[in-house]
Motif scaffolding. Structure first.
Motif, PDB file in Angstrom:
ATOM      1  N   ARG A  69       7.227 -66.708  21.282  1.00  0.00           N
ATOM      2  CA  ARG A  69       6.606 -67.297  22.401  1.00  0.00           C
ATOM      3  C   ARG A  69       6.691 -68.627  22.959  1.00  0.00           C
ATOM      4  O   ARG A  69       6.644 -68.648  24.321  1.00  0.00           O
ATOM      5  N   PRO A  70       7.644 -69.476  22.350  1.00  0.00           N
ATOM      6  CA  PRO A  70       7.868 -70.658  23.595  1.00  0.00           C
ATOM      7  C   PRO A  70       9.036 -70.572  24.416  1.00  0.00           C
ATOM      8  O   PRO A  70       9.166 -71.063  25.288  1.00  0.00           O
ATOM      9  N   MET A  71       9.720 -69.258  24.226  1.00  0.00           N
ATOM     10  CA  MET A  71      10.887 -68.783  25.324  1.00  0.00           C
ATOM     11  C   MET A  71      10.392 -68.049  26.307  1.00  0.00           C
ATOM     12  O   MET A  71      11.010 -67.405  26.887  1.00  0.00           O
ATOM     13  N   ILE A  72       9.014 -67.513  26.062  1.00  0.00           N
ATOM     14  CA  ILE A  72       8.597 -66.341  27.045  1.00  0.00           C
ATOM     15  C   ILE A  72       8.932 -66.681  28.584  1.00  0.00           C
ATOM     16  O   ILE A  72       9.440 -65.863  29.493  1.00  0.00           O
ATOM     17  N   LEU A  73       8.568 -67.825  29.187  1.00  0.00           N
ATOM     18  CA  LEU A  73       9.054 -68.290  30.407  1.00  0.00           C
ATOM     19  C   LEU A  73      10.402 -68.082  30.603  1.00  0.00           C
ATOM     20  O   LEU A  73      10.772 -67.699  31.836  1.00  0.00           O
ATOM     21  N   PHE A  74      11.365 -68.506  29.934  1.00  0.00           N
ATOM     22  CA  PHE A  74      12.662 -68.381  29.996  1.00  0.00           C
ATOM     23  C   PHE A  74      13.094 -66.823  30.198  1.00  0.00           C
ATOM     24  O   PHE A  74      13.840 -66.321  31.003  1.00  0.00           O
ATOM     25  N   PHE A  75      12.585 -66.040  29.261  1.00  0.00           N
ATOM     26  CA  PHE A  75      12.996 -64.517  29.407  1.00  0.00           C
ATOM     27  C   PHE A  75      12.598 -64.040  30.516  1.00  0.00           C
ATOM     28  O   PHE A  75      13.118 -63.069  31.117  1.00  0.00           O
ATOM     29  N   VAL A  76      11.254 -64.480  30.843  1.00  0.00           N
ATOM     30  CA  VAL A  76      10.600 -63.754  32.380  1.00  0.00           C
ATOM     31  C   VAL A  76      11.618 -64.255  33.550  1.00  0.00           C
ATOM     32  O   VAL A  76      11.938 -63.395  34.428  1.00  0.00           O
ATOM     33  N   LEU A  77      12.064 -65.616  33.523  1.00  0.00           N
ATOM     34  CA  LEU A  77      12.849 -66.092  34.638  1.00  0.00           C
ATOM     35  C   LEU A  77      14.322 -65.067  34.713  1.00  0.00           C
ATOM     36  O   LEU A  77      14.715 -64.829  35.611  1.00  0.00           O
ATOM     37  N   LEU A  78      14.789 -64.944  33.311  1.00  0.00           N
ATOM     38  CA  LEU A  78      16.135 -64.409  33.114  1.00  0.00           C
ATOM     39  C   LEU A  78      16.010 -62.783  33.774  1.00  0.00           C
ATOM     40  O   LEU A  78      16.900 -62.541  34.399  1.00  0.00           O
ATOM     41  N   PHE A  79      14.903 -62.254  33.256  1.00  0.00           N
ATOM     42  CA  PHE A  79      14.763 -61.131  33.719  1.00  0.00           C
ATOM     43  C   PHE A  79      14.794 -60.811  35.202  1.00  0.00           C
ATOM     44  O   PHE A  79      15.236 -59.849  35.966  1.00  0.00           O
ATOM     45  N   LEU A  80      13.804 -61.559  35.754  1.00  0.00           N
ATOM     46  CA  LEU A  80      13.689 -61.575  37.293  1.00  0.00           C
ATOM     47  C   LEU A  80      14.704 -61.966  38.192  1.00  0.00           C
ATOM     48  O   LEU A  80      15.034 -61.404  39.121  1.00  0.00           O
ATOM     49  N   MET A  81      15.485 -63.059  37.522  1.00  0.00           N
ATOM     50  CA  MET A  81      16.911 -63.010  38.334  1.00  0.00           C
ATOM     51  C   MET A  81      17.723 -62.060  38.021  1.00  0.00           C
ATOM     52  O   MET A  81      18.532 -61.764  39.234  1.00  0.00           O
ATOM     53  N   GLN A  82      17.865 -61.464  37.135  1.00  0.00           N
ATOM     54  CA  GLN A  82      18.750 -60.125  36.929  1.00  0.00           C
ATOM     55  C   GLN A  82      18.409 -59.101  37.882  1.00  0.00           C
ATOM     56  O   GLN A  82      18.867 -58.068  38.600  1.00  0.00           O
ATOM     57  N   LEU A  83      17.056 -58.847  37.876  1.00  0.00           N
ATOM     58  CA  LEU A  83      16.258 -57.762  38.487  1.00  0.00           C
ATOM     59  C   LEU A  83      16.463 -58.084  40.222  1.00  0.00           C
ATOM     60  O   LEU A  83      16.837 -56.854  40.900  1.00  0.00           O
ATOM     61  N   PHE A  84      16.340 -59.169  40.505  1.00  0.00           N
ATOM     62  CA  PHE A  84      16.414 -59.274  42.146  1.00  0.00           C
ATOM     63  C   PHE A  84      17.661 -60.008  42.638  1.00  0.00           C
ATOM     64  O   PHE A  84      17.985 -59.727  43.779  1.00  0.00           O
ATOM     65  N   LEU A  85      18.602 -60.385  41.691  1.00  0.00           N
ATOM     66  CA  LEU A  85      19.890 -60.902  42.218  1.00  0.00           C
ATOM     67  C   LEU A  85      21.046 -59.948  42.032  1.00  0.00           C
ATOM     68  O   LEU A  85      22.312 -60.189  42.262  1.00  0.00           O
ATOM     69  N   THR A  86      20.938 -58.856  41.226  1.00  0.00           N
ATOM     70  CA  THR A  86      21.844 -57.596  40.990  1.00  0.00           C
ATOM     71  C   THR A  86      21.838 -56.570  42.183  1.00  0.00           C
ATOM     72  O   THR A  86      20.917 -56.064  42.412  1.00  0.00           O
ATOM     73  N   GLU A  87      23.052 -56.551  42.769  1.00  0.00           N
ATOM     74  CA  GLU A  87      23.219 -55.509  43.711  1.00  0.00           C
ATOM     75  C   GLU A  87      23.303 -53.937  43.059  1.00  0.00           C
ATOM     76  O   GLU A  87      23.599 -53.762  42.083  1.00  0.00           O
ATOM     77  N   GLY A  88      22.584 -53.094  43.932  1.00  0.00           N
ATOM     78  CA  GLY A  88      22.478 -51.563  43.443  1.00  0.00           C
ATOM     79  C   GLY A  88      21.520 -50.806  44.166  1.00  0.00           C
ATOM     80  O   GLY A  88      20.932 -51.395  45.118  1.00  0.00           O
ATOM     81  N   ALA A  89      20.970 -49.895  43.728  1.00  0.00           N
ATOM     82  CA  ALA A  89      20.108 -49.005  44.423  1.00  0.00           C
ATOM     83  C   ALA A  89      18.716 -49.822  44.284  1.00  0.00           C
ATOM     84  O   ALA A  89      18.224 -50.068  43.425  1.00  0.00           O
ATOM     85  N   SER A  90      17.989 -49.615  45.581  1.00  0.00           N
ATOM     86  CA  SER A  90      16.815 -50.296  45.559  1.00  0.00           C
ATOM     87  C   SER A  90      15.578 -49.522  44.971  1.00  0.00           C
ATOM     88  O   SER A  90      15.648 -48.406  45.070  1.00  0.00           O
ATOM     89  N   ILE A  91      14.744 -50.334  44.102  1.00  0.00           N
ATOM     90  CA  ILE A  91      13.565 -49.701  43.540  1.00  0.00           C
ATOM     91  C   ILE A  91      12.253 -50.093  44.547  1.00  0.00           C
ATOM     92  O   ILE A  91      11.524 -49.028  44.785  1.00  0.00           O
ATOM     93  N   PHE A  92      12.257 -51.271  44.877  1.00  0.00           N
ATOM     94  CA  PHE A  92      11.193 -51.679  45.756  1.00  0.00           C
ATOM     95  C   PHE A  92      11.589 -52.888  46.543  1.00  0.00           C
ATOM     96  O   PHE A  92      12.577 -53.720  46.070  1.00  0.00           O
ATOM     97  N   GLN A  93      11.087 -53.439  47.678  1.00  0.00           N
ATOM     98  CA  GLN A  93      11.479 -54.488  48.296  1.00  0.00           C
ATOM     99  C   GLN A  93      10.341 -55.348  48.454  1.00  0.00           C
ATOM    100  O   GLN A  93       9.122 -55.000  49.043  1.00  0.00           O
ATOM    101  N   PHE A  94      10.400 -56.708  48.401  1.00  0.00           N
ATOM    102  CA  PHE A  94       9.202 -57.566  48.315  1.00  0.00           C
ATOM    103  C   PHE A  94       9.756 -58.732  49.355  1.00  0.00           C
ATOM    104  O   PHE A  94      10.598 -59.652  49.023  1.00  0.00           O
ATOM    105  N   LYS A  95       9.308 -58.481  50.663  1.00  0.00           N
ATOM    106  CA  LYS A  95       9.801 -59.381  51.843  1.00  0.00           C
ATOM    107  C   LYS A  95      11.494 -59.441  51.748  1.00  0.00           C
ATOM    108  O   LYS A  95      11.794 -58.547  52.127  1.00  0.00           O
ATOM    109  N   TRP A  96      12.049 -60.437  51.717  1.00  0.00           N
ATOM    110  CA  TRP A  96      13.574 -60.460  52.071  1.00  0.00           C
ATOM    111  C   TRP A  96      14.436 -60.189  50.545  1.00  0.00           C
ATOM    112  O   TRP A  96      15.563 -60.029  50.647  1.00  0.00           O
ATOM    113  N   ILE A  97      13.544 -60.265  49.450  1.00  0.00           N
ATOM    114  CA  ILE A  97      14.279 -59.698  48.352  1.00  0.00           C
ATOM    115  C   ILE A  97      14.096 -58.169  47.692  1.00  0.00           C
ATOM    116  O   ILE A  97      13.160 -57.768  48.096  1.00  0.00           O
ATOM    117  N   THR A  98      15.075 -57.753  47.247  1.00  0.00           N
ATOM    118  CA  THR A  98      14.878 -56.519  46.786  1.00  0.00           C
ATOM    119  C   THR A  98      15.380 -56.239  45.193  1.00  0.00           C
ATOM    120  O   THR A  98      16.332 -56.749  44.862  1.00  0.00           O
TER     121      THR A  98
END
Length: 257
Positions: A69-98
């Protein structure tokens, strides 16, 4: 009783009775497996092993949930960084990030790795008292020629043990400070900078004071790292060899997968 995360919970389960060296070596093998695993099949195998160990240690599952539980914020940020900063096939686009499919896979695997590393560490600290962890690390490090660099195996083991000991203590102090500041009317959402200062300054002060008290207690007991004896008599039994054998099988499976 409300046990803190990474704290010891007394018990008489099979895991509690294992030699601390077995559990430390098991944690090292499990950590290598977790870091080497890059597939969902491997993560499923690690999940199965962890579930069996939790059942064997007879500890409440909520204790391990509190460890994450104390590390949940870190895990969420880690997941989102990989989700939006890794190049590959697009799932969805939110404004300028994919969000990419490859980022989704990589983010999930990477997040699970950190979660399981934390959970297996919590399993070790929950079933092994700090003094046994210190004794186990010291016995494992004893064959190394550390004296040539001016340090003993007991010094290293003591430093590791104290580091593990201070983690739940810091979290407990943080909870106390948070409750105290909230009771004084602090609004964390409206005043985030003030909240950070209100937490960090007294937390550092309390931590330094606690370290000084521990150092003073050790000096008053004439602590030295050389020639110390241990109150724990460690002897590997059949269950220890069986556990190491099973950890070895897990290691081979994870390398193959």
């Amino acid at each position: 009783m409300d046990y803190l995360f990474l704290s010891f919970i007394p018990g008489e389960s099979l895991l509690h009775r294992l030699d601390p060296r077995t559990k430390i070596l098991g944690l090292m093998l499990a950590s290598i497996c977790i870091l080497e695993t890059s597939s969902f099949e491997g993560m499923a195998l690690i999940t199965l092993v962890f579930t069996v160990l939790v059942i064997a240690c007879k500890l409440p599952l909520m204790h391990f949930a509190r460890s994450v539980r104390p590390m949940i914020l870190f895990f969420v940020l880690l997941f989102l960084m990989q989700l939006f900063l890794t190049e590959g096939a697009s799932i969805f686009q939110f404004k300028w990030i994919t969000a990419s499919y490859e980022g989704l896979i990589l983010g999930t695997i990477l997040t699970l790795r950190f979660i399981f590393l934390l959970l297996f560490a919590a399993l070790l600290t929950a079933t092994t008292s700090p003094s046994k962890i210190t004794a186990g690390i010291e016995r494992l490090l004893r064959p190394l020629p550390l004296k040539y660099i001016g340090i003993t195996s007991h010094d290293l083991a003591m430093m590791m043990s104290l580091s593990i000991y201070f983690v739940p203590m810091l979290y407990d102090n943080f909870r106390t400070l948070r409750d105290a500041q909230l009771s004084r009317g602090l609004d964390i959402k409206k005043e985030p900078v003030k909240a950070i200062l209100s937490f960090s300054v007294p937390l550092i002060s309390i931590s330094v004071r606690a370290v000084e008290e521990v150092a003073l207690a050790m000096e008053s007991r004439c602590y030295v790292g050389m020639g110390r004896t241990s109150m724990h008599v460690m002897e590997l039994k059949g269950s220890d060899y069986l556990s190491l054998f099973l950890y070895g099988i897990l290691f081979v499976f994870c390398i193959v997968l």
